[in-house]
Scaffold this motif. Structure first.
Motif, PDB file in Angstrom:
ATOM      1  N   PRO A 203      -4.038  -7.360 -26.524  1.00 58.85           N
ATOM      2  CA  PRO A 203      -5.261  -8.146 -26.751  1.00 58.85           C
ATOM      3  C   PRO A 203      -5.777  -8.830 -25.484  1.00 58.85           C
ATOM      4  CG  PRO A 203      -3.543  -8.701 -28.348  1.00 58.85           C
ATOM      5  CD  PRO A 203      -2.909  -7.833 -27.312  1.00 58.85           C
ATOM      6  N   GLY A 204      -4.968  -8.947 -24.441  1.00 53.72           N
ATOM      7  CA  GLY A 204      -5.402  -9.610 -23.208  1.00 53.72           C
ATOM      8  C   GLY A 204      -4.269  -9.646 -22.233  1.00 53.72           C
ATOM      9  N   THR A 205      -4.391 -10.483 -21.205  1.00 52.99           N
ATOM     10  CA  THR A 205      -3.356 -10.524 -20.169  1.00 52.99           C
ATOM     11  C   THR A 205      -2.686 -11.899 -20.078  1.00 52.99           C
ATOM     12  OG1 THR A 205      -5.054 -11.121 -18.575  1.00 52.99           O
ATOM     13  CG2 THR A 205      -4.499  -8.800 -18.721  1.00 52.99           C
ATOM     14  N   GLU A 206      -3.015 -12.784 -21.020  1.00 51.36           N
ATOM     15  CA  GLU A 206      -2.436 -14.132 -20.980  1.00 51.36           C
ATOM     16  C   GLU A 206      -0.975 -14.090 -21.443  1.00 51.36           C
ATOM     17  OE1 GLU A 206      -3.971 -16.678 -19.725  1.00 51.36           O
ATOM     18  OE2 GLU A 206      -5.815 -15.532 -19.421  1.00 51.36           O
ATOM     19  N   SER A 274       6.478 -14.326 -42.190  1.00 48.29           N
ATOM     20  CA  SER A 274       5.148 -14.931 -42.137  1.00 48.29           C
ATOM     21  C   SER A 274       4.960 -15.734 -40.856  1.00 48.29           C
ATOM     22  CB  SER A 274       4.803 -15.755 -43.387  1.00 48.29           C
ATOM     23  OG  SER A 274       5.896 -16.384 -43.900  1.00 48.29           O
ATOM     24  N   LEU A 275       6.044 -16.321 -40.330  1.00 45.91           N
ATOM     25  CA  LEU A 275       5.925 -17.039 -39.053  1.00 45.91           C
ATOM     26  C   LEU A 275       5.574 -16.071 -37.915  1.00 45.91           C
ATOM     27  CD1 LEU A 275       6.185 -19.507 -37.236  1.00 45.91           C
ATOM     28  CD2 LEU A 275       8.656 -19.218 -37.256  1.00 45.91           C
ATOM     29  N   ALA A 276       6.284 -14.959 -37.855  1.00 46.16           N
ATOM     30  CA  ALA A 276       6.015 -13.970 -36.792  1.00 46.16           C
ATOM     31  C   ALA A 276       4.592 -13.457 -36.909  1.00 46.16           C
ATOM     32  CB  ALA A 276       7.011 -12.813 -36.890  1.00 46.16           C
ATOM     33  N   LYS A 277       4.153 -13.218 -38.117  1.00 44.52           N
ATOM     34  CA  LYS A 277       2.794 -12.716 -38.354  1.00 44.52           C
ATOM     35  C   LYS A 277       1.769 -13.745 -37.853  1.00 44.52           C
ATOM     36  CE  LYS A 277      -0.046 -11.089 -42.252  1.00 44.52           C
ATOM     37  NZ  LYS A 277      -0.654 -12.149 -43.088  1.00 44.52           N
ATOM     38  N   HIS A 278       2.018 -15.014 -38.177  1.00 44.09           N
ATOM     39  CA  HIS A 278       1.070 -16.056 -37.777  1.00 44.09           C
ATOM     40  C   HIS A 278       1.003 -16.191 -36.261  1.00 44.09           C
ATOM     41  CE1 HIS A 278      -0.921 -20.019 -37.686  1.00 44.09           C
ATOM     42  NE2 HIS A 278      -1.435 -19.614 -38.824  1.00 44.09           N
ATOM     43  N   ILE A 279       2.154 -16.178 -35.606  1.00 46.83           N
ATOM     44  CA  ILE A 279       2.178 -16.309 -34.146  1.00 46.83           C
ATOM     45  C   ILE A 279       1.455 -15.130 -33.504  1.00 46.83           C
ATOM     46  CG2 ILE A 279       3.697 -16.297 -32.099  1.00 46.83           C
ATOM     47  CD1 ILE A 279       5.688 -17.991 -33.695  1.00 46.83           C
ATOM     48  N   VAL A 280       1.688 -13.924 -34.016  1.00 47.40           N
ATOM     49  CA  VAL A 280       1.033 -12.745 -33.436  1.00 47.40           C
ATOM     50  C   VAL A 280      -0.484 -12.834 -33.639  1.00 47.40           C
ATOM     51  CG1 VAL A 280       0.785 -10.225 -33.625  1.00 47.40           C
ATOM     52  CG2 VAL A 280       3.060 -11.256 -33.547  1.00 47.40           C
ATOM     53  N   GLU A 281      -0.927 -13.298 -34.790  1.00 44.97           N
ATOM     54  CA  GLU A 281      -2.373 -13.463 -35.027  1.00 44.97           C
ATOM     55  C   GLU A 281      -2.983 -14.462 -34.042  1.00 44.97           C
ATOM     56  OE1 GLU A 281      -2.273 -12.486 -39.820  1.00 44.97           O
ATOM     57  OE2 GLU A 281      -2.568 -14.557 -39.156  1.00 44.97           O
ATOM     58  N   ARG A 282      -2.273 -15.556 -33.802  1.00 44.98           N
ATOM     59  CA  ARG A 282      -2.739 -16.565 -32.841  1.00 44.98           C
ATOM     60  C   ARG A 282      -2.771 -15.967 -31.425  1.00 44.98           C
ATOM     61  NH1 ARG A 282      -5.133 -20.504 -32.312  1.00 44.98           N
ATOM     62  NH2 ARG A 282      -3.695 -22.056 -31.490  1.00 44.98           N
ATOM     63  N   CYS A 283      -1.783 -15.150 -31.111  1.00 47.14           N
ATOM     64  CA  CYS A 283      -1.733 -14.530 -29.781  1.00 47.14           C
ATOM     65  C   CYS A 283      -2.922 -13.582 -29.591  1.00 47.14           C
ATOM     66  CB  CYS A 283      -0.420 -13.759 -29.601  1.00 47.14           C
ATOM     67  SG  CYS A 283       0.992 -14.844 -29.311  1.00 47.14           S
ATOM     68  N   ILE A 284      -3.290 -12.884 -30.644  1.00 45.12           N
ATOM     69  CA  ILE A 284      -4.447 -11.987 -30.548  1.00 45.12           C
ATOM     70  C   ILE A 284      -5.707 -12.812 -30.260  1.00 45.12           C
ATOM     71  CG2 ILE A 284      -5.900 -10.362 -31.842  1.00 45.12           C
ATOM     72  CD1 ILE A 284      -3.299  -9.515 -33.335  1.00 45.12           C
ATOM     73  N   GLN A 286      -5.866 -15.554 -28.758  1.00 46.34           N
ATOM     74  CA  GLN A 286      -5.761 -16.184 -27.445  1.00 46.34           C
ATOM     75  C   GLN A 286      -5.690 -15.157 -26.301  1.00 46.34           C
ATOM     76  OE1 GLN A 286      -5.553 -19.576 -26.840  1.00 46.34           O
ATOM     77  NE2 GLN A 286      -5.685 -20.192 -28.981  1.00 46.34           N
ATOM     78  N   GLY A 287      -5.880 -13.902 -26.620  1.00 40.77           N
ATOM     79  CA  GLY A 287      -5.868 -12.862 -25.590  1.00 40.77           C
ATOM     80  C   GLY A 287      -4.518 -12.709 -24.895  1.00 40.77           C
ATOM     81  N   VAL A 288      -3.446 -12.819 -25.660  1.00 43.08           N
ATOM     82  CA  VAL A 288      -2.102 -12.781 -25.073  1.00 43.08           C
ATOM     83  C   VAL A 288      -1.614 -11.330 -24.951  1.00 43.08           C
ATOM     84  CG1 VAL A 288       0.319 -13.366 -25.550  1.00 43.08           C
ATOM     85  CG2 VAL A 288      -1.470 -15.089 -25.845  1.00 43.08           C
ATOM     86  N   GLY A 289      -1.024 -11.009 -23.808  1.00 43.46           N
ATOM     87  CA  GLY A 289      -0.435  -9.682 -23.608  1.00 43.46           C
ATOM     88  C   GLY A 289       1.071  -9.752 -23.493  1.00 43.46           C
ATOM     89  N   ARG A 290       1.577 -10.973 -23.343  1.00 46.93           N
ATOM     90  CA  ARG A 290       3.019 -11.138 -23.148  1.00 46.93           C
ATOM     91  C   ARG A 290       3.465 -12.453 -23.776  1.00 46.93           C
ATOM     92  NH1 ARG A 290       6.762 -10.845 -17.760  1.00 46.93           N
ATOM     93  NH2 ARG A 290       8.155 -12.547 -18.322  1.00 46.93           N
ATOM     94  N   ILE A 291       4.554 -12.369 -24.517  1.00 50.07           N
ATOM     95  CA  ILE A 291       5.156 -13.577 -25.090  1.00 50.07           C
ATOM     96  C   ILE A 291       6.499 -13.786 -24.406  1.00 50.07           C
ATOM     97  CG2 ILE A 291       6.144 -14.624 -27.161  1.00 50.07           C
ATOM     98  CD1 ILE A 291       4.199 -12.913 -28.842  1.00 50.07           C
ATOM     99  N   ASN A 292       6.674 -14.942 -23.793  1.00 51.87           N
ATOM    100  CA  ASN A 292       8.000 -15.312 -23.278  1.00 51.87           C
ATOM    101  C   ASN A 292       8.718 -16.089 -24.360  1.00 51.87           C
ATOM    102  OD1 ASN A 292       7.519 -14.234 -20.765  1.00 51.87           O
ATOM    103  ND2 ASN A 292       7.064 -16.197 -19.768  1.00 51.87           N
TER     104      ASN A 292
END
Ligand SMILES: [Zn+2]
Length: 438
Positions: A203-206, A274-284, A286-292
């Motif tokens: 979704p992005g590079t953030e 549901s937690l993982a789903k919610h975090i991934v939706e928020r990452c989308i 926010q244009g996130v490409g990487r989760i540390n």
């Protein structure tokens, strides 16, 4: 990118294979019981629980090991070792937690009658070496255990004809599980297939940072100066409620206790998904490409800064176990969206100020607040940890304090969004900040 899918299949030649599957299901139970007894003995003698490789080494020559294909026997021992590790962690917090039980208990039929069965029909898993698949004719050959080949001229395998839902194509079969359905009195197959799918664009590079903890199960920091908290109170409530209810049961292996265990585990799994789903939706968003995500080490520190070393099982205490499980689920869901998940060191991430990089004794954590004397500011402690994990300062800056820019706003560090979990709706926002009371 590969994903695994599991399909349920009806066995068409059930009357022909039923007896052989019964024998294998019983063999799996016997092996489970022998390994369980052995594990308890080692535990009593040494205070250590054998891991799966210890069990494999110890039981390899045992007669019950030959009741199944070697990979199938290995799988039984792996599941048992995992159950023991999970219990080992739980007993730290709950003295009433029971170790994995023996599989020779009675069970209850649909009418609530107690049925005595010496060895219940355990699920049997075949891995690749034990499977020969004919996808054209919907046949699968499952290797027998050496003990069940009575005559030299016997077939070496059980030939199962199966049927799936019409839209399913069974290809790249990785694993077959024979599962006994008590209510139907029949075996069925679970077919695990590997599918090749195209890796989607991120979704992005953030980069986002995730800190896992006990009070807040997860804190997430985004590069957009936003942070989210996910309190773990539902998990905690269940952690009090279910052991208490299970302890009230007369028979710890009985119907009610089994139902409660299953319910508890189902609720935990639901929370993680549901937690993982919610975090991934928020990452989308926010244009996130990487989760540390903070990587757990074998040795963790408790509140007094003392390291708790539980030997080779150190990272498998209750929370470690839950964190590992959650990290796997998050990784899977993020990868499907093209987001990579990277485990980074969480060393000092809770002690270091994410704004000025100071990590000396002046900082303190009180009631969920991280107070930095250098910055003269108080942040949410878990958000501070998540932001440090996002910045991955252990990797990027080993010598000097990170230069994060002096004019960063810090308000967001104190005012994260809070999402509460509800069984029917998943996570929804709550306005005020929840602090962890010690
Ligand atoms: Zn500071």
């Amino acid at each position: 990118m590969h994903i695994h899918r599991t399909y349920r299949a009806k066995i068409l030649n059930h009357s022909q294979v039923e007896r052989m599957l019964d024998l294998h299901g019983w063999s799996a139970s016997k092996l489970w019981n022998v390994a369980n007894y052995h594990s308890r003995q080692v535990w009593d003698e040494t205070g250590e629980i054998p891991d799966d490789s210890d069990l494999k080494r110890e039981l390899k020559g045992h007669d019950n090991y030959k009741g199944l294909h070697s990979q199938s026997s290995q799988r039984v021992l792996e599941v048992l070792a995992e159950a023991f590790n999970s219990w080992y962690g739980k007993r730290k917090n709950d003295s009433r937690a029971n170790p994995p039980g023996y599989r020779k208990k009675n069970y209850y039929d649909d009418n609530g009658n107690r049925v005595h069965e010496e060895h219940p029909r355990s699920t049997v898993t075949w891995k690749q070496k034990g499977i020969c698949h004919d996808s054209k004719h919907n046949h699968v050959r499952l290797s027998k255990g050496a003990n069940h080949k009575d005559h030299p001229r016997d077939w070496d395998y059980i030939l199962v004809e199966y049927e799936t839902r019409p839209e399913v194509t069974v290809e790249n079969l990785q694993q077959v599980r024979a599962v006994y359905d008590k209510s139907k009195g029949r075996w069925e197959l679970h077919l695990v297939c590997k599918h090749e799918v195209e890796t989607p664009d991120a979704p992005g590079t953030e980069t986002a940072g995730v800190d896992l903890g006990i009070c807040n199960f997860a804190a997430v920091a985004y590069s957009t100066e936003e942070a989210d908290l996910y309190p773990g109170n539902r998990l905690k409530q269940d952690g009090y409620y279910f052991p208490k209810e299970i302890a009230k049961c007369d028979d710890s292996g009985g119907k009610e206790a089994t139902r409660l265990h299953a319910k508890w585990s189902e609720r935990r799994t639901h929370f993680f998904h549901s937690l993982a789903k919610h975090i991934v939706e928020r990452c989308i968003e926010q244009g996130v490409g990487r989760i540390n995500i903070g990587k757990l080490n074998g040795v963790r520190e408790d509140e007094n800064g003392e390291s708790k070393n539980w030997g080779k099982h150190g990272n498998l205490d209750l929370h470690g176990w839950a964190f590992d499980r959650f990290t796997k689920i998050l990784t899977y869901k993020a990868n499907v969206e093209g987001i990579e998940v990277v485990e980074v060191s969480e060393r000092d991430t809770s002690k270091t100020c994410c704004v000025c990089g100071r990590a000396d004794k002046g900082q303190r954590v009180e009631r969920g607040l991280y107070v930095c004397e250098e910055c003269d500011a108080a942040f949410n402690a878990d958000v501070n940890g998540a932001e440090n994990i996002r910045l991955d300062f252990n990797q990027s800056n080993s010598e000097s304090a990170p230069d994060l820019g002096g004019d960063r706003s810090t308000g967001w560090l104190a005012q994260p969004g809070v999402y509460l979990h509800d069984l029917s709706h998943g996570f929804s926002p709550r306005e005020q900040v929840v602090n962890c009371k010690p």
